[in-house]
Write a protein that holds these residues in place. Structure first.
Motif, short mmCIF file in Angstrom:
data_model
loop_
_atom_site.label_atom_id
_atom_site.label_comp_id
_atom_site.label_asym_id
_atom_site.label_seq_id
_atom_site.Cartn_x
_atom_site.Cartn_y
_atom_site.Cartn_z
N THR A 36 0.86 -1.19 0.00
CA THR A 36 0.00 0.00 0.00
C THR A 36 0.89 1.24 0.00
OG1 THR A 36 -0.11 0.21 2.41
CG2 THR A 36 -1.74 -1.23 1.35
N ARG A 37 0.27 2.41 -0.20
CA ARG A 37 1.04 3.65 -0.17
C ARG A 37 1.68 3.86 1.19
NH1 ARG A 37 -2.94 8.27 -1.44
NH2 ARG A 37 -4.17 7.07 0.06
N SER A 192 -10.15 3.56 -7.99
CA SER A 192 -8.81 3.51 -7.42
C SER A 192 -7.96 4.63 -8.00
CB SER A 192 -8.16 2.15 -7.72
OG SER A 192 -6.81 2.14 -7.30
N ASP A 194 -4.62 4.47 -7.66
CA ASP A 194 -3.29 3.87 -7.68
C ASP A 194 -2.67 4.08 -9.07
OD1 ASP A 194 -1.00 2.39 -7.50
OD2 ASP A 194 -1.95 0.57 -6.75
N HIS A 195 -1.55 4.80 -9.12
CA HIS A 195 -0.91 5.11 -10.39
C HIS A 195 -0.18 3.91 -11.00
CE1 HIS A 195 -1.86 9.31 -9.82
NE2 HIS A 195 -1.29 9.31 -8.64
N LYS A 196 -0.05 2.84 -10.24
CA LYS A 196 0.62 1.65 -10.74
C LYS A 196 -0.29 0.78 -11.60
CE LYS A 196 3.78 1.37 -6.79
NZ LYS A 196 4.23 0.54 -5.64
N ARG A 206 -11.00 -0.09 -12.64
CA ARG A 206 -10.55 0.79 -11.56
C ARG A 206 -11.57 0.84 -10.42
NH1 ARG A 206 -6.28 4.05 -12.01
NH2 ARG A 206 -5.12 3.98 -13.97
N GLU A 213 -9.98 -1.64 -2.08
CA GLU A 213 -9.03 -0.86 -1.29
C GLU A 213 -9.68 -0.30 -0.03
OE1 GLU A 213 -6.22 0.84 -4.95
OE2 GLU A 213 -7.82 2.08 -4.10
N GLY A 235 -7.00 -4.54 -3.08
CA GLY A 235 -6.35 -3.51 -3.88
C GLY A 235 -5.49 -4.04 -5.01
N ASN A 236 -5.48 -5.34 -5.22
CA ASN A 236 -4.70 -5.96 -6.29
C ASN A 236 -5.64 -6.65 -7.28
OD1 ASN A 236 -1.80 -5.67 -5.24
ND2 ASN A 236 -2.85 -6.59 -3.51
#
Length: 276
Positions: A36-37, A192, A194-196, A206, A213, A235-236
């Motif tokens: 996570t971040r 989401s 998440d930039h990844k 998304r 998440e 989140g994955n």
């Protein structure tokens, strides 16, 4: 050597229990922030603490004052920035045994429910009809259900397929399933940030990732462009699943063991290898 022996003699059972509780607490904190971040921020905080200690030893008072102020004043900023991760952690800690028991009571419906979901997903995938199905776990999704249309009907392949048929009133949004019942359709999910996430993934994917998440739910996504099947968890996202793999994950989903987490972990590992 004598000092070590004296130290051992001074340790009592309460000290051992105290250390074990702290160790377990740190372990669960690390487990919650992994991937996570917050994980990167945690590493940064550790570096700052190391710099503070070094500045104390070297008597670098200005640097020590700056880093110390950063830690004391930065706590509020961290709470604001990482509110989703903190909320998720508190939700994880707040899950009660009564909710788990309520969830496990639906296990008798699992084979039939899974069959209906699999039949629907297979048909939607074959016809390249986009779909987003959210399976509620321990954390309630009532706030998400309220954004859609209440159904409260038994899960059936026909109902799921009809919901996602293009240009029908309920096709745009997510279906929320709890146990053997469809709670609501046309629900709006948080996206989401998440930039990844791969740029190949659109809004539906998304949204499927975003809800996982903020909750412990499981999302099933069918792409309308390719008909490919994906699952989002924690989140994955695991992409390009076949029907048999999806079926095994759903069957494990209602079991008391954590085997489903192992399956999803392996899938995530395979996806990372494919992307590399």
């Amino acid at each position: 050597m004598d000092k070590i022996k004296n130290l051992i003699y001074l340790i009592n059972i309460r000290d051992v229990i105290d250390i074990l509780i702290v160790a377990i607490f740190i372990y669960f904190i690390l487990k919650l922030i992994t991937n996570t971040r917050a994980e990167q921020v945690f590493k940064g905080i550790l570096l700052v603490l190391i710099f503070i200690k070094i500045s104390q030893v070297l008597q670098l008072y200005t640097i020590n004052w700056i880093f110390s102020r950063f830690i004391s004043d930065g706590i509020i900023a961290i709470i604001v920035l990482f509110q989703p991760e903190l909320r998720r952690a508190l939700q994880y800690l707040g899950v009660t045994s009564s909710i788990k028991n309520n969830f496990s009571q639906n296990k008798e419906y699992v084979p039939e429910t899974v069959t209906e979901i699999i039949t629907a997903v297979s048909s939607l995938s074959r016809q390249k009809i986009g779909a987003l199905i959210v399976i509620e776990r321990n954390v309630g999704l009532n706030e998400i259900v309220e954004t859609g249309t209440r159904i409260d009907g038994v899960v059936s392949s026909g109902l799921l397929i009809n919901i996602f048929i293009p240009n029908t009133p309920l096709h745009d949004g997510a279906v929320v399933i709890k146990g053997p019942k469809i709670k609501a359709a046309a629900c709006f999910l948080p996206l989401s940030d998440d930039h990844k996430i791969s740029r190949d993934l659109g809004t539906r994917h998304r949204a499927g990732i975003g809800i996982t998440e903020k909750s412990d739910c499981l999302s099933i996504i069918v792409s309308e462009e390719t008909g490919s099947i994906s699952i989002a968890d924690n989140g994955n996202i695991s992409r390009y699943l076949d029907i048999e793999t999806l079926k095994s994950i759903l069957l494990e989903e209602y079991k008391p063991s954590n085997t489903n987490n192992l399956i999803l972990s392996r899938l995530r590992g395979q996806n990372k290898e494919d992307e590399n």
